[in-house]
Enzyme design. Sequence first.
Site, PDB file in Angstrom:
ATOM      1  N   SER A 170     -44.554  11.411  22.024  1.00 32.84           N
ATOM      2  CA  SER A 170     -43.353  11.894  21.344  1.00 32.84           C
ATOM      3  C   SER A 170     -43.181  11.181  20.000  1.00 32.84           C
ATOM      4  O   SER A 170     -44.031  11.285  19.133  1.00 32.84           O
ATOM      5  CB  SER A 170     -42.142  11.701  22.271  1.00 32.84           C
ATOM      6  OG  SER A 170     -41.027  12.409  21.820  1.00 32.84           O
ATOM      7  N   ASP A 262     -42.509  22.443  26.548  1.00 35.53           N
ATOM      8  CA  ASP A 262     -42.013  21.385  25.648  1.00 35.53           C
ATOM      9  C   ASP A 262     -41.587  22.023  24.329  1.00 35.53           C
ATOM     10  O   ASP A 262     -42.374  22.745  23.705  1.00 35.53           O
ATOM     11  CB  ASP A 262     -43.128  20.368  25.395  1.00 35.53           C
ATOM     12  CG  ASP A 262     -42.654  19.107  24.700  1.00 35.53           C
ATOM     13  OD1 ASP A 262     -41.670  19.172  23.935  1.00 35.53           O
ATOM     14  OD2 ASP A 262     -43.281  18.059  24.914  1.00 35.53           O
ATOM     15  N   HIS A 292     -41.103  18.240  28.255  1.00 34.30           N
ATOM     16  CA  HIS A 292     -41.233  17.046  27.425  1.00 34.30           C
ATOM     17  C   HIS A 292     -41.252  15.801  28.315  1.00 34.30           C
ATOM     18  O   HIS A 292     -40.363  15.594  29.133  1.00 34.30           O
ATOM     19  CB  HIS A 292     -40.061  16.965  26.438  1.00 34.30           C
ATOM     20  CG  HIS A 292     -40.264  15.936  25.366  1.00 34.30           C
ATOM     21  ND1 HIS A 292     -41.147  16.108  24.326  1.00 34.30           N
ATOM     22  CD2 HIS A 292     -39.709  14.710  25.183  1.00 34.30           C
ATOM     23  CE1 HIS A 292     -41.122  15.047  23.540  1.00 34.30           C
ATOM     24  NE2 HIS A 292     -40.267  14.185  24.043  1.00 34.30           N
TER      25      HIS A 292
END
Length: 323
Positions: A170, A262, A292
């Site tokens: 991320s 995601d 995610h």
Amino acid sequence: MTIHDGAEPPAINPFDRAAISAETRAVNDAFASRLASIPPPADRNALRLAYASGDLSLPVGPRSPRARTLAIEGPGGQIGLRILAPPAPVGAYLHIHGGGWTAGRNDMWDSQLELLGAEAGMAAVSVEYRLAPEHPFPAGLEDCVAAARWLAANARSEFGTSWIAIGGESAGAHLAAATLLRLRDAGSPLFRAANLMYGCFDLSLTPSMRAANQTLVIDRAKVEALVAQFRGAFDVRDPALSPLYADLTGLPPALFSVGTLDPLLDDSLFMHMRWRGAGNASQLAVYPGGVHGFHMLEGQLAREANLSVARFLAHASRRQSDR
């Protein structure tokens, strides 16, 4: 899971909803129920504590008793490093944690990093970089660059190997890509492979992110708020801030991993193709039904993703060591 190296279409369409296994659906439903039961934190400090303990969103595994810590000098003071090393490492992996640039610690990912030691022989060094909004861009990036330079200079003496890789998840994947660009521009392309998991590479937001409304873990509103805290005085499409817009030539082989559910899906799809278009080797791993942070959840999908990262690093280190 489908890995696509860009040479030919994937055999299975991971974007077909029928490709999502019953187990993954069950894992996602349980995760959604858990998230719905969590009250919002009272303030930023409470949010950071809850995130670091696994009580806010993604679960956090146990801290390893085998980890050791080290502090190095950085541009804004000391930078904490958390080290997990197997016996006789064949390489060293600089890990940059996620948390939306505003939360997270370097001790939340021990299970994944120990897997890299067991399956790929990687010594892992995880960076405790400065967080926004107290320290907006480029403060956190500068800490990551300092840690990267430390690892390049000390991998041999610390771990007995000079082969080094970099990666993160991320926001950590974003900072890893930006670190590679900083090092390349300074004339020191030090790293031999990059593991970039569901990164945010376009802070002006890709189409999948713009369309995300009340999706699990992150959505458009949350990411826009995080970007506002992190960006500082930089334009969101400045290549220094958004690696998708940068010149990507001269970068190491990369593995991009992302789930089909995601909101940052397009970031990995676009960055994979731009990476290849710049003449670099790149693999894309797309996981049906992955949300995610899916690789931190239970189930086969998470196990596949974590093992695929280990295999990518193991293969890269063996292939390049043989040359």
